[in-house]
Structures are given as C-alpha cells and as structure tokens.
Design a protein around this motif. Sequence first.
Motif, PDB file in Angstrom:
ATOM      1  N   ARG A 148     -36.477  12.192  -8.634  1.00 12.17           N
ATOM      2  CA  ARG A 148     -37.638  11.329  -8.906  1.00 12.17           C
ATOM      3  C   ARG A 148     -38.952  11.995  -8.503  1.00 12.17           C
ATOM      4  O   ARG A 148     -40.006  11.387  -8.637  1.00 12.17           O
ATOM      5  N   THR A 149     -38.887  13.209  -8.000  1.00 11.66           N
ATOM      6  CA  THR A 149     -40.106  13.926  -7.602  1.00 11.66           C
ATOM      7  C   THR A 149     -40.403  15.010  -8.643  1.00 11.66           C
ATOM      8  O   THR A 149     -39.550  15.318  -9.482  1.00 11.66           O
ATOM      9  N   PRO A 150     -41.594  15.590  -8.569  1.00 16.05           N
ATOM     10  CA  PRO A 150     -41.913  16.684  -9.509  1.00 16.05           C
ATOM     11  C   PRO A 150     -40.980  17.894  -9.372  1.00 16.05           C
ATOM     12  O   PRO A 150     -40.962  18.740 -10.259  1.00 16.05           O
ATOM     13  N   PHE A 151     -40.193  17.971  -8.304  1.00 14.62           N
ATOM     14  CA  PHE A 151     -39.292  19.112  -8.145  1.00 14.62           C
ATOM     15  C   PHE A 151     -38.100  19.012  -9.097  1.00 14.62           C
ATOM     16  O   PHE A 151     -37.460  20.019  -9.403  1.00 14.62           O
TER      17      PHE A 151
END
Lengths: 186, 174
Positions: A60-63
């Motif tokens: 759910r993160t940009p990673f």
Amino acid sequence: MSDEHSVPLRERLEEFIGKPMGGDGPSVGPDPVNLPMIRHWVDALDDRNPIYLDDAAARRTPFGGLVAPPAMLQSWTMGRPTVQGIAERGGAPGTPGRSALSELDAAGYTATRATNSELEFERYLHPGDEITSTTMLESISDEKRTALGTGYFVTWMSTYVDQQGEVVGRQRFRVLKFRAEAGVPA
Amino acid sequence: MSTHTQQSLEWTSIRVGDEIPPLDVPLTASVIVAGAIASRDFMPVHHDLAYANKQGAPDIFMNILTTNGYVARFVTDWAGPHAQLKSISIRLGAPAMPGFLLRFTAVVQRTERQGDLGLVDIALRGATDIGDHVTGNVVLLLPASDRTRLGKAHQRDETIGLGLIVDVPRTVGG
C-alpha cells in the motif's frame, strides 16, 4: 619488507589514495537482500516500520512491496568473518592485505573510531537484489592531535550497485586511526 | 517494543520548525551487540569489553551502522511507512555505551516540493549522558500530490498538531 619500512609513513600512505580499497574487484554480497537478515535487523533495532516485514502494508506504499531498511546498505556486502583470531587481526573479517589502514596499524595508530558517515539512497532494496560495492580511498589527512589521541583521518567512498549495474546508493565514511593513549577518556 | 503507525504524515502539514517526537533508547550491552551482529559488523570493540579497553574505550560502544539504523527508525517512526529516505549524513561524537540513555530529538529544517513528492530535511541530535553521540541531517521524501496515494481519504484532525494522521495508537518504547 625492510626496504618498505625505511620509506616515510606519509609516502607509504600516498600510494593508496585515489585507489580501490579491499583487494581485487568489487565486494560481492555473500547473499542477496533477504528476509532473514532484515528480520534480525528489525528485531535488533526494534524498528516496526511495516514496509520491512508486512507485505500487505508494504504494497500500500509507493515501494510496492517489501524493502530492506535503508541503513542496512553497508551490511549486504560486509565480508564473511573468520571469528577466531578477529581481535588479533584488529577486527579485520579475514586476512588483511596491505592497505593504508594496515600501514597505520603497523605505525602504531591501531585504534579506530568512525567520525562521519554520509549515506545516499538512490532506491530502496528489495529481497532478491544482488548487491556489490566498490570502495575508493579518497583522502588521508595530515597527522592531527585530537581529544582521543594523535592520528590520521581516513576517508573513503563506497558505491553500491545492483544486479543490473545500476547505482543504488553511496556511502562516504571517515574514521580516525589513532594511538590509544592511556588515561584519555574515549 | 514499539508499535508503528500504519499511516504517514501529509507532506503539506509539515512545517519548518516542527519538532519530531523524541525517541529514547536505553543502551545495554545486549542492545549494542544485537545491532552490531545484525549489521554483520564483527569488530571486537562492539562486543568485547577487554578489547575495547585495550583500544582506550571504557566499554564496548555502538557501531555506526546501528547508529544509522536508529536514526532511520527515529525519523520513519514519525513520518510513517510512505517516507523514503534519500540521505543520512551524520557526525559521530561521544561513544554510545551500555548504561546510557540515547535520546534522539530533531527539528524540520527545510521543506521543498519536488513534483509529486515533498522533500523534508531534518536536523537531528542523539544525545547521551556524556554528550552528543550523533548530530546530522536526514532528507526524506513523502508523497505530496494527492491524498489518494496515501491510501484512503483522511479526515485530518487539526488538534493533533503535527498533522499526524493517526488511526493506530502510536507509542514508542525502549
């Protein structure tokens, strides 16, 4: 060898400046970036950022998925240690070759203290990334008197690349190699 | 043990001068050795008291990889899981030894929009009983364009102060 030691220390140090450190070729990480080492780090530092171990949260993160703690960069290419005799080798993981640091050790500047670190991250590493590093000796100061004792500041720059040859990060590192003086508080 | 917020700061809510909640790390030999070995640093000064004494140090002391690790943890405990560190530049001072309390504090020094991202430059200090162990700066990026990239729509509670989007209790322990 006896000829070598008749050469003044400064001249012996100069030959290493601007050259690669750590023997032939880049340092190759013994393992790819991997979850067990990440987990050890997370537990040792009690770092509960979910991007390191919680795959659903990391997605759910940009990673877009799990990543290694960025400060682990240097850990991935650390040499495998031969633990027996490491104190006698001054902390060198294996048999140390001739280097600016060994010249300073031989001249009595045996103590080491890190003084500066500048880490830059081009991207975060994912499990499976294969990391190699190349380290260049940038500079060696003149002999300095410090609160710890007399010694030399040695600065090197490590560049870390992935399996595609892309730079993933850099670290400039400075240590003081000094004569430990009895009675001087650390 | 700490629990970590699952949410991240909104970059637009961060102001120059904002203080980051302090992080206290009570130092023990276990803490120092665990960090050294987890970072694969087997230098004896980080685990062998007799060796450290011979090198002029009164005790074993924290290795720089672990210091960097705590610096990273300190700022991402605050900024949240969307934060991407770009750099950690530190100067080492007093050694971090067992028995000390290592306390991290920091202030936002600069913010700058970079397209869809927002940069935050943080000046930090990690102090111990005998002085500063570490001082320096961390630069990180947070998403800055639209809130949907942070997950769902958030109702920001202005009373929270730093703009922390909290939906999980956040405590930091030692």
